[in-house]
Design an enzyme around this catalytic site. Sequence first.
Site, PDB file in Angstrom:
ATOM      1  N   GLY A 135      12.867  -5.527   5.550  1.00 42.26           N
ATOM      2  CA  GLY A 135      13.320  -6.015   4.253  1.00 42.26           C
ATOM      3  C   GLY A 135      14.735  -5.549   3.989  1.00 42.26           C
ATOM      4  O   GLY A 135      15.131  -4.475   4.448  1.00 42.26           O
TER       5      GLY A 135
ATOM      6  N   GLN B  32      22.064  -3.630  -1.073  1.00 45.85           N
ATOM      7  CA  GLN B  32      22.221  -2.793   0.122  1.00 45.85           C
ATOM      8  C   GLN B  32      23.411  -3.212   0.979  1.00 45.85           C
ATOM      9  O   GLN B  32      23.926  -2.410   1.763  1.00 45.85           O
ATOM     10  CB  GLN B  32      20.950  -2.833   0.994  1.00 45.85           C
ATOM     11  CG  GLN B  32      19.738  -2.194   0.342  1.00 45.85           C
ATOM     12  CD  GLN B  32      18.541  -2.272   1.256  1.00 45.85           C
ATOM     13  OE1 GLN B  32      17.799  -3.247   1.249  1.00 45.85           O
ATOM     14  NE2 GLN B  32      18.343  -1.247   2.063  1.00 45.85           N
TER      15      GLN B  32
ATOM     16  N   CYS C  14      13.760   3.060   4.529  1.00 46.02           N
ATOM     17  CA  CYS C  14      14.743   2.152   3.938  1.00 46.02           C
ATOM     18  C   CYS C  14      16.000   2.175   4.799  1.00 46.02           C
ATOM     19  O   CYS C  14      16.439   3.251   5.213  1.00 46.02           O
ATOM     20  CB  CYS C  14      15.067   2.606   2.512  1.00 46.02           C
ATOM     21  SG  CYS C  14      16.269   1.555   1.674  1.00 46.02           S
ATOM     22  N   LEU C  15      16.571   1.004   5.043  1.00 49.50           N
ATOM     23  CA  LEU C  15      17.797   0.938   5.844  1.00 49.50           C
ATOM     24  C   LEU C  15      18.943   1.681   5.166  1.00 49.50           C
ATOM     25  O   LEU C  15      19.881   2.093   5.845  1.00 49.50           O
ATOM     26  CB  LEU C  15      18.184  -0.529   6.094  1.00 49.50           C
ATOM     27  CG  LEU C  15      17.271  -1.262   7.081  1.00 49.50           C
ATOM     28  CD1 LEU C  15      17.556  -2.752   7.075  1.00 49.50           C
ATOM     29  CD2 LEU C  15      17.426  -0.690   8.478  1.00 49.50           C
TER      30      LEU C  15
ATOM     31  N   HIS D 100       9.221  -2.724  -2.972  1.00 50.93           N
ATOM     32  CA  HIS D 100      10.339  -1.896  -2.498  1.00 50.93           C
ATOM     33  C   HIS D 100      11.664  -2.650  -2.650  1.00 50.93           C
ATOM     34  O   HIS D 100      12.642  -2.108  -3.166  1.00 50.93           O
ATOM     35  CB  HIS D 100      10.092  -1.512  -1.031  1.00 50.93           C
ATOM     36  CG  HIS D 100      11.211  -0.752  -0.382  1.00 50.93           C
ATOM     37  ND1 HIS D 100      11.073   0.551   0.045  1.00 50.93           N
ATOM     38  CD2 HIS D 100      12.490  -1.121  -0.086  1.00 50.93           C
ATOM     39  CE1 HIS D 100      12.224   0.962   0.568  1.00 50.93           C
ATOM     40  NE2 HIS D 100      13.098  -0.045   0.506  1.00 50.93           N
ATOM     41  N   GLU D 101      11.672  -3.920  -2.208  1.00 51.09           N
ATOM     42  CA  GLU D 101      12.910  -4.706  -2.269  1.00 51.09           C
ATOM     43  C   GLU D 101      13.270  -5.046  -3.703  1.00 51.09           C
ATOM     44  O   GLU D 101      14.443  -5.018  -4.081  1.00 51.09           O
ATOM     45  CB  GLU D 101      12.779  -5.986  -1.423  1.00 51.09           C
ATOM     46  CG  GLU D 101      12.523  -5.766   0.059  1.00 51.09           C
ATOM     47  CD  GLU D 101      13.447  -4.744   0.698  1.00 51.09           C
ATOM     48  OE1 GLU D 101      14.606  -4.624   0.268  1.00 51.09           O
ATOM     49  OE2 GLU D 101      13.004  -4.036   1.619  1.00 51.09           O
TER      50      GLU D 101
ATOM     51  N   HIS E  74      15.236  -2.374  -5.431  1.00 50.54           N
ATOM     52  CA  HIS E  74      16.680  -2.352  -5.138  1.00 50.54           C
ATOM     53  C   HIS E  74      17.450  -3.191  -6.166  1.00 50.54           C
ATOM     54  O   HIS E  74      18.580  -2.859  -6.519  1.00 50.54           O
ATOM     55  CB  HIS E  74      16.968  -2.895  -3.737  1.00 50.54           C
ATOM     56  CG  HIS E  74      16.730  -1.907  -2.629  1.00 50.54           C
ATOM     57  ND1 HIS E  74      17.393  -0.702  -2.553  1.00 50.54           N
ATOM     58  CD2 HIS E  74      15.916  -1.948  -1.549  1.00 50.54           C
ATOM     59  CE1 HIS E  74      16.997  -0.046  -1.465  1.00 50.54           C
ATOM     60  NE2 HIS E  74      16.086  -0.785  -0.836  1.00 50.54           N
TER      61      HIS E  74
HETATM   62  C1  QAP Z   1      11.308  -1.516   3.199  1.00 53.65           C
HETATM   63  O1  QAP Z   1      12.440  -0.907   5.139  1.00 53.65           O
HETATM   64  C2  QAP Z   1       9.896  -1.162   3.488  1.00 53.65           C
HETATM   65  O2  QAP Z   1      15.004   4.939   8.334  1.00 53.65           O
HETATM   66  C3  QAP Z   1      12.066  -2.025   4.386  1.00 53.65           C
HETATM   67  O3  QAP Z   1      16.262   4.727  10.687  1.00 53.65           O
HETATM   68  C4  QAP Z   1       9.566  -0.056   4.263  1.00 53.65           C
HETATM   69  O4  QAP Z   1      13.113  -2.146   6.861  1.00 53.65           O
HETATM   70  C5  QAP Z   1       8.890  -1.914   2.969  1.00 53.65           C
HETATM   71  C6  QAP Z   1      14.592   1.380   8.898  1.00 53.65           C
HETATM   72  C7  QAP Z   1       8.232   0.248   4.522  1.00 53.65           C
HETATM   73  C8  QAP Z   1       7.569  -1.610   3.227  1.00 53.65           C
HETATM   74  C9  QAP Z   1       7.233  -0.535   4.005  1.00 53.65           C
HETATM   75  C10 QAP Z   1      14.531   2.620   8.306  1.00 53.65           C
HETATM   76  C11 QAP Z   1      15.239   1.269  10.108  1.00 53.65           C
HETATM   77  C12 QAP Z   1      14.042   0.186   8.261  1.00 53.65           C
HETATM   78  C13 QAP Z   1      15.076   3.722   8.916  1.00 53.65           C
HETATM   79  C14 QAP Z   1      12.990  -1.045   6.378  1.00 53.65           C
HETATM   80  C15 QAP Z   1      15.725   3.608  10.143  1.00 53.65           C
HETATM   81  C16 QAP Z   1      15.801   2.375  10.743  1.00 53.65           C
HETATM   82  C17 QAP Z   1      13.463   0.179   7.027  1.00 53.65           C
HETATM   83 CO    CO Z   2      15.168  -0.280   0.950  1.00 55.88          CO
END
Ligand code: QAP
Ligand code: CO
Length: 186
Positions: A58, A63, A119-120, A161-162, A165
């Site tokens: 996401g 972001q 989270c990215l 989550h999104e 943001h």
């Molecule tokens: C949000 O998160 C989310 O720390 C999206 O080093 C997360 O795409 C929704 C990511 C969990 C539901 C469940 C995070 C990539 C990606 C990092 C992501 C990383 C590399 C996170």
């Molecule tokens: Co995020």
Amino acid sequence: MSTIEQNKFNLEGELLKIHTYPSAILKKVAEPVTEFDAALKELCQNMLFTMYKAPGIGLAAPQIGVSKRIFVMDIDYKRDVEEFPDGREEYTLSNFNPRILINPKFIRKEGQQVYEEGCLSVPGMYEEVTRAAEVTVEFQDTDGHFHTLEAEGLLAVCLQHENDHLDGIVFIDRISFVKRNLIQKN
Ligand code: QAP
Ligand code: CO
């Protein structure tokens, strides 16, 4: 542009810069989208490209430094990376299921679930967050048409989550302040 064959997808697009915590843009409440034009479609395409490349499931517009009520997500895809001798990399996605939500609005939230989120914008950090178990969300697509989506499980977590943001909230704002202090000191 993208090439699609047999549910395979070779990634092309512009890689956008992802702003990381504690950047000020992540704290702002984003503005509703009012113009459903070609620029919006291109932005969403580049957001998907950036998300798939990261890789993530996401990505919300704040972001990548755009304070608008837009996010993209895909919780279903698989990604293969092919590396060439010259250092070039090619990404092939299968089972992809890109979603674009514009001006999302939750009309139902029920129950509770706990999920370990990342989270990215907060790379390398994963924490358990409590959110609604089932949600219904209304949103617009890139043509401005309205849709309704019902979700549970990971899809529901990702939507919440999104959407956070867009309201200037990062997932670590929802965990205990003791843990958050530890993160800020690193
Ligand atoms: C949000 O998160 C989310 O720390 C999206 O080093 C997360 O795409 C929704 C990511 C969990 C539901 C469940 C995070 C990539 C990606 C990092 C992501 C990383 C590399 C996170
Ligand atoms: Co995020």
